[in-house]
Design an enzyme around this catalytic site. Structure first.
Site, PDB file in Angstrom:
ATOM      1  CD  GLU B 244      28.090 -30.425 -88.155  1.00 49.70           C
ATOM      2  OE1 GLU B 244      29.206 -30.057 -88.591  1.00 49.70           O
ATOM      3  OE2 GLU B 244      27.383 -31.281 -88.692  1.00 49.70           O
ATOM      4  CB  CYS B 281      30.969 -32.362 -90.467  1.00 47.79           C
ATOM      5  SG  CYS B 281      29.584 -31.865 -91.457  1.00 47.79           S
TER       6      CYS B 281
END
Lengths: 507, 507
Positions: B244, B281
């Site tokens: 990720e 994120c």
């Protein structure tokens, strides 16, 4: 440049009207695929199910032509090709059933709720198509793993336009298959680009490098996978490659099985390693047979069957050459020739089936390499206890098989199965790995080098490769796909953690 | 070599008792993990659920120590760390519920049946653990995406021993977290190696190259992913890397939303892009705001809030430096400074939040790059019709958000959502992408560069990364896992194509 076709029965080349696709041709086709995606999405699950059923019917309506075309390009027997075409149609119909069922969407709804870390928003998730997919046809299944194959069926089911890279061994079959599929698409009002075909090795590389392509699927060799991966690695954005590669499929005959049914197993092994000229991903390449009277009887029977067998036509010159040099390499590596009939050398790609034998202590990594074609290495073992270490040295495979009798005891079987389970994707009991059933619970995959991924290329779950998850947070009802609206209950969904089966069953 | 820890609040380094793991240390740990796998399998689904609940309780019983240790290593506020520790515990408990439910096994049974291509064997399929997993802790979540994070919880739930590569920003927190988890494992009689920790960049590379490791998970930068992938590429057998990575998370404010709730949205945007120092994120890095009176009001409010904000401590020197040079680069690329409070330069890694602004025609690829930290670029647009093209130039992201009012009309929203859906993994309506709910329907993933895979790292389906399918063909009942025996009905299973819900519900 025009594409040539070769008849493996006589080795004669013929130029076709098809041409290799150049870089601009690939770009045009990828663009068409991109634009066709919306039609597949707009058709909805049930519309795509109708399309898949229509494709199955269209393939079957051209059965005679397709089988004759494939016979002249592959040398495979008409009965085998006929059955393979049925299998291809079955695959399209199975994915139509998958669409009717709707469970493949993995639909989930979490209503807004208080959580230990604060208020949780409404979240709804399901799988959506990844976009246009590149599929590399395999040499050994001109229908079921090629243009009309399971990759195409699962990609179209998922809602992904599909660009096929035709295998050079059967360009005319590829073209005729695409024509049958396109005709079904046109009849349902579909645009160009839902399924298209490119020809030529370089076209395949351009294809996976094109930004419109979102995933690739291959059934082929480790070398082919490396070449395609290298092309993918040139992209700014990597895409997944689902590759089904090399598999030696060990099969273990325990002493009880050999004692009880030596002849029957010899017959089964022969059929499994020579069927379709041994050109199957699931061909058993290594058979572990006890060095005892039962095992001797088994090997003697097998030897007799192989020695009286006829020649077998292989798919193309490259496979024929690799088969012959592979057999030589195995003999040089220490396997001795147990049986091989004398076959008249002909003009085509005909070879003799080969049975090799080695005692277990002589089993090396070289002897455990896959040799594509009608060849099997029999490994004679003295003690069941030696099998663990031996199997751990065999490369991971699509399948592993165990034959046992009552006197072998459950512990020996359990132990073997534990060893095989760690190193393969399907465990076969008292049977043979060839003849892969197309169904919901099938798994056709396994650890490297049998595949490079944890997905399957056969069975209902093959559709998962061409889908990606998407979540909607606090979305107004009107914008949600119908499968994620509260009142929709036709398909299985997980609502607030609880799985609810669908109310609409398969047709 | 001893590992150092740094307090980002004053920049002071301190040597710890922990040492960097050398190559032989990594091999020892990988071997332990390999041997521990059987215990996790033998514990069964319900045994592993008990283990996960015990780990959650153990983490919570050490809450005070863990939060204090993490505060001194990350500079994150105690309230935020306290909530993050709760989230970590919630994640372990959610995967315990996933195990009780059992649907994650995707169990399927096809009984033997005649098929159009001949008799079909009995086939049973379910997912099994891949084996030991390497997890790379993230800098920005010392608990929830680190040693005690969702990757660990989902890997242990799947039945995979987990080796953590501790993030260098919080070695003591990593050690203390591992200690809490190990203590729960020991209390339940588990062996060493179920969870272990390695320290040092090179140790991470040795780890993913070790043959015992079967998958890797990373939350980090594109550069880190490339380095780990390069180490994986040295293996004879490739393993999947679930990474990720980078995400700019565009958020679109439509004119109706700006007109109706300018101040409220300004407040929400500020909280979302500066919370946790913007080191998330899912931080919105680009906000599209209309160039109209509503938009002016929104930006004015936002500017005022940013200008009066205090300084924010970033996690480490590298992130602080990258933030400052990133802001300079964005200004050089044409964004003008809209707001930035004057902050006393201190000894630690404190920075000022930054609001930049650009008119839509000036939006370039450089301005759409992620800048980790409390920075957002406001993009002013004149016409909703320009947004399609603008969003298509923004890198694919984990999330995309839309704020609308009734006067914006459904077509504009639908159109925007179609554009965002093609380029992100979660679409947020009238909200903010930060604050990721941990639940069944969550998806935390997206097209490259937001992730390199089609999987999620948050939510119940994150377990799928650490499982592989296995099929049993014509297996005797006694050798099957209980979940695949005919009489077992506790979990959801697909039997002969029909999904049957489980009879045992979650506790």
């Amino acid at each position: 440049m025009n594409v040539t076709t070769t008849d493996p029965r006589d080795g004669r080349h013929r130029t076709t009207d098809l041409t290799e696709t150049d870089e601009s041709g690939v770009a045009v086709i990828a663009g068409q695929a991109s634009r066709a995606a919306q039609w597949l999405v707009d058709s909805g699950r049930l519309g795509r199910a109708r399309l898949l059923d229509a494709i199955a019917a269209s393939l079957e309506s051209r059965r005679g032509d397709l089988v004759a075309t494939a016979e002249a390009e592959t040398g495979l027997a008409p009965a085998r090709l006929d059955s393979e075409l049925t299998r291809a149609a079955v695959q399209f119909r199975m994915f139509a059933a998958v669409l009717h069922d709707g469970g493949y969407l993995e639909a989930a709804i979490d209503h807004a709720a208080d959580t230990p870390i604060g208020p949780g928003p409404d979240l709804r998730r399901m799988l959506v198509p990844v976009g246009p997919v590149a599929v590399f046809g395999a040499s050994n299944f001109p229908f079921a793993f090629s243009v009309a194959g399971g990759d195409t069926a699962s990609a179209l089911a998922a809602g992904c336009p599909t660009v096929l890279k035709a295998h050079p061994s059967h360009p005319l079959t590829s073209h005729a298959s695409a024509d049958a599929i396109e005709s079904a698409i046109r009849d349902l009002g579909g645009p160009a680009g839902v399924i298209t075909t490119v020809y030529g090795e370089q076209a395949g590389r351009w294809l996976v490098r094109h930004p419109a392509i979102r995933a690739a699927a291959l059934t082929g060799s480790v070398g082919a996978a490396r070449a395609i991966q290298a092309a993918i690695d040139e992209r700014a954005d990597p895409i997944p490659l689902y590759a089904e590669l090399s598999s030696v499929n060990p099969i273990v005959i325990l002493p009880g099985a050999a004692a009880g049914r030596a002849e029957q197993i010899a017959e089964g092994l022969f059929a499994s390693f020579t069927g379709s000229g041994g050109q199957l991903c699931t061909k058993p390449g290594l058979a572990f047979v006890p060095a005892d009277p039962g095992g001797d009887r088994l090997v003697d029977t097998l030897r007799g069957t192989v020695d009286t067998a006829g020649g077998m036509v292989l798919l193309n010159q490259r496979i024929r050459d690799a088969y012959e040099s592979g057999a030589v390499a195995l003999e040089k590596a220490g396997a001795h020739l147990a049986a091989r009939p004398r076959i008249e050398a002909g003009a085509g790609f005909t070879v003799a089936p080969t049975l090799l034998e080695v005692d277990l202590p002589g089993l090396t990594a070289e002897l455990a390499e896959e040799c594509f074609g009608p060849l099997m290495v029999v490994v004679r073992y003295r003690d069941v206890a030696e099998l663990d270490t031996a199997l751990a040295a065999v490369p991971p495979s699509l399948t592993g098989s165990v034959h046992s009798g009552p006197e072998d005891g459950t512990e020996a079987v359990r132990n073997l199965v534990d060893v095989l389970a760690a190193r393969c994707g399907r465990i076969v009991f008292d049977g043979y790995p060839t003849g892969v059933r197309v169904s919901w619970a099938q798994h056709h995959g396994g650890p490297w080098p049998s595949t490079n991924a944890v997905h399957t290329s056969v069975g209902a779950t093959a559709i998962r490769r061409f889908l990606r998850p998407l979540a909607w947070q606090n979305a107004p009802e009107w914008i949600l796909p119908e499968e994620l609206r509260d009142e929709y209950t036709a398909i299985p969904r997980r609502v607030d953690g609880r799985l609810l089966p669908g109310t609409a069953h398969q047709p």
